[in-house]
Design a protein around this motif. Structure first.
Motif, short mmCIF file in Angstrom:
data_model
loop_
_atom_site.label_atom_id
_atom_site.label_comp_id
_atom_site.label_asym_id
_atom_site.label_seq_id
_atom_site.Cartn_x
_atom_site.Cartn_y
_atom_site.Cartn_z
N LEU A 283 -5.59 9.92 -2.14
CA LEU A 283 -4.03 10.17 -2.46
C LEU A 283 -3.84 11.20 -3.40
O LEU A 283 -2.70 11.86 -3.26
CB LEU A 283 -3.45 8.75 -3.00
N SER B 143 -9.49 5.32 -2.84
CA SER B 143 -8.06 5.67 -2.51
C SER B 143 -7.40 6.58 -3.43
O SER B 143 -6.52 7.41 -3.04
CB SER B 143 -7.43 4.13 -2.69
N TRP B 144 -7.89 6.60 -4.65
CA TRP B 144 -7.11 7.49 -5.73
C TRP B 144 -7.49 9.04 -5.30
O TRP B 144 -6.65 9.81 -5.39
CB TRP B 144 -7.62 7.07 -7.09
N ARG C 146 1.80 1.78 -3.50
CA ARG C 146 0.65 2.76 -3.95
C ARG C 146 0.47 4.29 -3.91
O ARG C 146 0.42 4.80 -4.79
CB ARG C 146 -0.72 1.89 -3.73
N HIS C 147 0.96 4.57 -2.48
CA HIS C 147 0.87 5.89 -2.42
C HIS C 147 1.98 6.65 -3.34
O HIS C 147 1.79 7.55 -3.86
CB HIS C 147 1.37 6.07 -0.84
N HIS D 181 0.94 -1.10 -0.07
CA HIS D 181 0.00 0.17 0.01
C HIS D 181 0.91 1.12 -0.03
O HIS D 181 0.29 2.32 -0.43
CB HIS D 181 -1.14 -0.17 0.98
N LEU D 182 2.11 1.33 0.54
CA LEU D 182 2.83 2.33 0.58
C LEU D 182 3.39 2.59 -0.85
O LEU D 182 3.79 3.79 -1.26
CB LEU D 182 3.95 2.34 1.62
N TYR E 208 5.34 12.25 -1.66
CA TYR E 208 6.49 11.27 -1.60
C TYR E 208 7.62 11.71 -2.56
O TYR E 208 7.23 11.94 -3.74
CB TYR E 208 5.85 9.80 -1.74
#
Lengths: 434, 593
Positions: free
Chosen positions: B400, B396-397, B358-359, B355-356, B413
């Motif tokens: 984020l 989630s999109w 994905r971030h 999941h990170l 990030y």
């Protein structure tokens, strides 16, 4: 107008809901009586000032619809007061999802209202065409005297992609004609030293705000010329490579008003870049002249490029570290930034920031807002930090996953402990686990 | 008359904890389990080969498990609305059961099928088992609006009863006398198709890293719990180089397809926690993975535009760039940032990323670097990601890309630093981008900075064998932070150009929070009291301050926590302006005892 209103009423009255109909009937009756009482209270006789007041609350499209109603409203639609402020949105279907200002409207404005415009901004998508369209409009604004001009790239810096000469000639049209420009936002544009000279020659008495981050064609000498001549300048935004001791001295001269806001972006062009230093004496001069000014610094550097920064005391108030920053540098921030109000750290190295945070809490007594991204902090140190700062921390933001539980506090305790010290409910930020 | 049932599988591809399936066999003479697959649609759909393979494996496994009960799975070629009327007649069906689908598209489809069934005189039984809770109850508790912050969601959840216990697995005993009539040519007519039949080229397709099916899912959950028990640590595992790789204890694709019941997972976690932690009651954070999923399902269930920016009431309109070339580089792992490209390669090859990770790639595509719409990224995930559910994927999109759910946007990030901190050695990159294998750890995250001699020694010249970075990250993130600020300045009607602007990032986050709080009237009783009496004695717990938006009551503030002895009084009402409309804020302040 009365006719129009009645027509509407009939339409509404034809609805199916009984209750609604009843009230409508009653109101119609009441209104008819009222109408009989004072025949004078007709919509078209509404004083222009009141109409103007109403129109000011309406979005442009609604005003346009209203302007079709009657001659009086149509005149009101064109009142100069309603055209002082305008935001041109220039987007291409191929490069943006958003709608653009209609070309006919743009033509209308240039034809009928260009001399009314005072506060103008252009929002431009990532295409060169849009940037060029903005400049075409600018170069037609020969009759107007702008107070505020903003050129805003909403996606990528598209002004940078157009021929510099075209951009400069459009911009100088505004500079030459306006004479009383007070705010100018031209970040990410190919503005250059000669055009700034034109700005100064025409608007030096009125200029108060100048934002020009990432304008690569401006040299330190170019911005120095602005600072030397525009004594009313209160807000300035630029990149670090334009910042010099001379500039700070010029901004602190006796003739100059107090500076309120100075924003510096520190961006590295290539890794390992060497940055110049600013003398402590220059900052001291600034502080003596404008003791309350905000110094906002955005850093987008690699860890090893911080060499010249925070070695001496610096009057920075707002600090943003957009990339990883080392413990060492944050330690220096704690030592040398006594005026710090707001601190944002997006990331740091692998070791927790504990001592650095504690030191910042000790020494930065003005600190009221802090945001931590990927910065590991032990729960104990974080609680200690909050305890030391107490309720002066109005903003406190940290991601839950970087809080390292230790023998004193787990993740479930921390929200209670921190809330207690802040005097309000607080939670760490969460990111979705998926 | 004999009762003949159909159980319609969509998600929920399992025999354990399947209440609708149990209803199908209850008192029935025959049961037929069907799954609809449109083979003409398969090849042209937006779903990649890994997801299709996972699905087919789930169906194979389901069929195998049904065989053990002397039953079979009927894979029906065609569309449900076209085929059901014929099946009802042919099989003399009087009962249709299926699992409740909370997503707007699914609800629409199911309503149509229900209508068809009613017309054919078929009883329809629908059971909730894909989510822990009845999502409508959560929304009701929040005053008719889905909660927009995860915190708010957690608060609501803590007021609900715990989820229902999973129901027993379908067994011979439960089947009782219920049988499945299977014809000789079942395999030909109703067998599970192969990937080739669906039009996929399987030559050179590596074997699945994530094998589909309920059997695999049940093995995994045991392993998952064993590991949790062994480390006796229920906190989120810390990220390291290993966590980036597909783990044999990973569960998300199985939850997505319903090979694993979320309730089973929930209660197994609870039991284990109680056992290891000696009967202390588990914190909500124990169920993080399950609750996030639940949160997004709740947010999406009544919003058919949940996966769009335009026309989506909870999505902030951001002037994203349309840039097909840049999007293609991202999707095809050619950005020139090894960290991003390795993740995208893993996603394409295996169908799952951490999941990170994905971030990292989502931030890079949207607000961090490329400034491309989250909708485009969501579509790519939809194609490649095994666990991409419509609601969870879109939600989630939006999260984020900072398009909704309002969280901090100051932090992006870094496509170099983030990976380096996670996996300093760069093994992850070497695994998925063999072309960079020769680079030393020092340069593997930014090989364009390596001296030519190092590039030559690594047998990989940047710009020739591996692309140069497609953006200047420092410059891009500087720009994009500015863009985000502009957007949120507008949202808060922050005084624009020409006026002084003192605050930077956190100010806007603050404004966002102010504007974003959970909407709808509060169900907190004490809140009513507070309003009427201006003073009340609070029980320990969590109370919200209320804001009145002209006539509409809205709750904007996060809340106030009271410890057990504290009394709470309402001191005064304060006028302030937001969105140009007068607001009245009721302050709740702590008073000394």
């Amino acid at each position: 107008m009365k006719r129009g209103l009645q027509g509407n009423k009939q339409e509404d009255g034809g609805g199916t809901s009984g209750g609604c109909q009843k009230t409508l009937k009653r109101s119609r009756k009441q209104r008819r009586e009222k109408d009989l009482e004072d025949e004078e209270s007709r919509w078209e006789c509404l004083p222009q000032e009141i109409l103007l007041h109403i129109f000011q609350y309406l979005p442009l499209l609604d005003r346009a619809f209203a302007s079709q109603v009657c001659r009086g409203w149509n005149e009101a639609f064109h009142m100069p007061e309603l055209w002082r402020c305008f935001e041109f949105e220039l987007n291409q279907p191929a490069s943006s999802y958003l709608k653009a200002t209609h070309p006919d409207l743009i033509k209308q404005i240039i034809k009928r209202h260009s001399d009314h415009l005072q506060y103008v901004s252009f929002k431009v998508d990532s295409s060169r065409e849009s940037a060029e369209a903005a400049c075409d409009i600018l170069s037609q604004l020969v009759n107007c005297s702008l107070k505020t001009l903003g050129l805003i790239s909403t996606a990528r810096p598209s002004f940078m992609e157009m021929p510099k000469s075209h951009f400069i000639s459009a911009l100088t049209v505004v500079f030459v004609n306006s004479k009383s420009l007070s705010s100018l936002k031209i970040d990410d544009t190919p503005v250059d030293d000669p055009s700034l000279k034109v700005l100064v020659a025409n608007n030096s008495d009125t200029l108060k705000l100048l934002k020009m981050s990432s304008c690569p064609h401006v040299s330190p000498a170019g911005i120095l010329c602005v600072a030397d001549q525009c004594h009313g300048l209160r807000e300035l935004a630029l990149n670090y490579h334009l910042l010099s001791d001379e500039l700070l001295i010029a901004l602190s001269s006796e003739k100059h008003v107090h500076l309120e806001h100075l924003r510096i972006d520190v961006v590295s062009e290539n890794p390992g870049q060497q940055f110049h230093t600013i003398k402590k004496s220059s900052w001291d001069a600034m502080m003596r002249h404008s003791p309350k000014f905000n110094l906002v610094m955005y850093f987008f550097l690699y860890e090893d490029e911080f060499g010249p920064f925070f070695r001496d005391e610096i009057p920075v108030t707002h600090l943003y570290f957009g990339r990883s920053v080392s413990k060492d540098v944050l330690g220096r921030v704690g030592l040398n930034c006594p005026r710090l109000v707001e601190l944002v750290v997006c990331a740091n190295g692998l070791r927790p920031l504990d001592e650095e945070l504690i030191r910042i809490a000790q020494r930065c007594t003005q600190l009221s807002a802090i945001g931590l991204g990927e910065c590991e902090v032990s729960c104990s140190a974080f609680v200690e930090f909050v305890k030391m700062c107490g309720d002066r921390l109005t903003q406190l933001s940290i991601m839950e996953e970087v809080l390292v539980p230790d023998h004193r506090y787990g993740l479930d305790d921390i929200h209670w402990e921190v809330s207690k010290h802040l005097g309000r409910v607080w939670f760490p930020d969460m990111m979705p686990t998926w | 008359m004999a009762l003949n049932s159909i159980h319609w599988f969509r998600k929920g591809l399992r025999l354990h904890d399947n209440p609708a399936l149990r209803e199908a066999v209850q008192g029935a003479a025959t049961v037929r389990c069907v799954y609809f697959l449109d083979p003409w649609f398969a090849g042209s759909s937006n779903v990649g080969v890994n997801r299709w393979r996972f699905l087919l494996q789930c169906l194979e496994d389901l069929d195998a498990n049904l065989r053990k009960l002397n039953s079979r799975l009927f894979v029906i070629r065609g569309q449900p609305a076209n085929v059901f009327p014929r099946l009802f007649k042919e099989w003399k069906i009087s009962r249709l059961t299926f699992e409740y689908d909370s997503e707007p598209f699914g609800k629409e489809r199911d309503a149509a099928i229900k209508k068809l069934a009613m017309e054919a005189g078929v009883e329809v039984i629908v059971k909730i088992s894909h989510t822990l809770y009845d999502l409508d109850k959560i929304i009701e508790l929040n005053g008719g609006q889905p909660p927009l912050t995860y915190k708010r969601f957690q608060t609501l959840i803590s007021r609900l009863d715990p989820p229902e216990m999973p129901v027993e697995m379908l067994t011979d005993t439960l089947m009782g006398r219920c049988v499945t009539p299977v014809s000789e040519d079942h395999g030909d007519k109703y067998g599970v198709p192969s990937l080739e039949e669906l039009g996929f080229d399987t030559e050179g397709l590596p074997s699945a890293v994530w094998p589909g099916g309920e059997t695999e899912a049940l093995t995994r959950i045991e392993r998952h719990l064993e590991r949790k028990a062994w480390v006796a640590n229920f906190e989120r595992p810390r990220m390291n180089a290993n966590s980036l790789l597909a783990s044999p204890t990973g569960l998300s694709p199985y939850l997505r397809f319903g090979c694993l019941s979320c309730r089973l997972f929930y209660f197994k976690l609870t039991d284990l926690y109680r056992k290891v932690k000696k009967n202390s009651s588990p914190p909500l954070s124990l169920y993080g993975q399950l609750l996030w999923r639940e949160f997004f399902y709740t947010a999406a269930t009544n919003n058919p535009r949940f996966d769009k920016m335009e026309g989506n009431p909870i999505c902030v309109r951001i002037p994203w760039d349309k840039n097909p070339e840049a999007l293609a580089k991202w999707a095809e792992a050619k950005t020139g940032f090894p960290w991003i490209d390795a993740i995208m390669t893993q996603l394409r090859q295996e169908g799952w990323i951490h999941h990170l990770a994905r971030h990292a790639v989502a931030c890079f595509l949207t607000r961090g670097d490329l400034w491309i719409s989250w909708e485009e990224g969501m579509k790519v995930f939809e194609e490649l990601l095994l666990d991409a559910d419509w609601s969870v994927n879109a939600g989630s999109w939006m999260w984020l890309s900072c398009s909704s759910f309002f969280q901090q946007f100051f932090h992006c990030y870094c496509p170099v630093g983030f990976g380096r901190r996670t996996d300093p050695n760069g093994d992850f990159i070497r695994r998925y981008l063999p072309v960079l294998r020769g680079f030393p750890a020092k340069f593997i995250y930014d090989p364009w900075n390596a001296p030519e001699s190092v590039q030559a020694a690594a047998k990989c010249i940047i710009g020739v064998h591996y692309p140069k970075p497609m953006v200047h990250h420092a410059e891009a993130s500087r720009l994009n932070i500015e863009r985000m600020k502009q957007i949120y300045q507008q949202l808060s009607r922050y005084r624009g150009l020409g006026t002084r602007s003192e605050n930077i990032n956190l100010y806007f986050i603050f404004m966002m929070r102010k504007l974003s709080g959970p909407h709808g009237s509060h169900s907190c009783d004490s809140f009513q009291n507070l309003h009427e009496k201006n003073s009340f004695k609070a029980k320990p717990g969590f109370y919200s301050a209320g804001v009145f938006f002209s006539s509409k009551q809205e709750v904007l503030c996060d809340g106030i926590t009271c410890s057990s002895l504290m009394s709470v009084t309402c001191s005064s009402s304060v006028q302030f302006y937001l969105y140009n409309s007068p607001l009245k804020l009721l302050y709740i302040v702590k008073t000394p005892q």
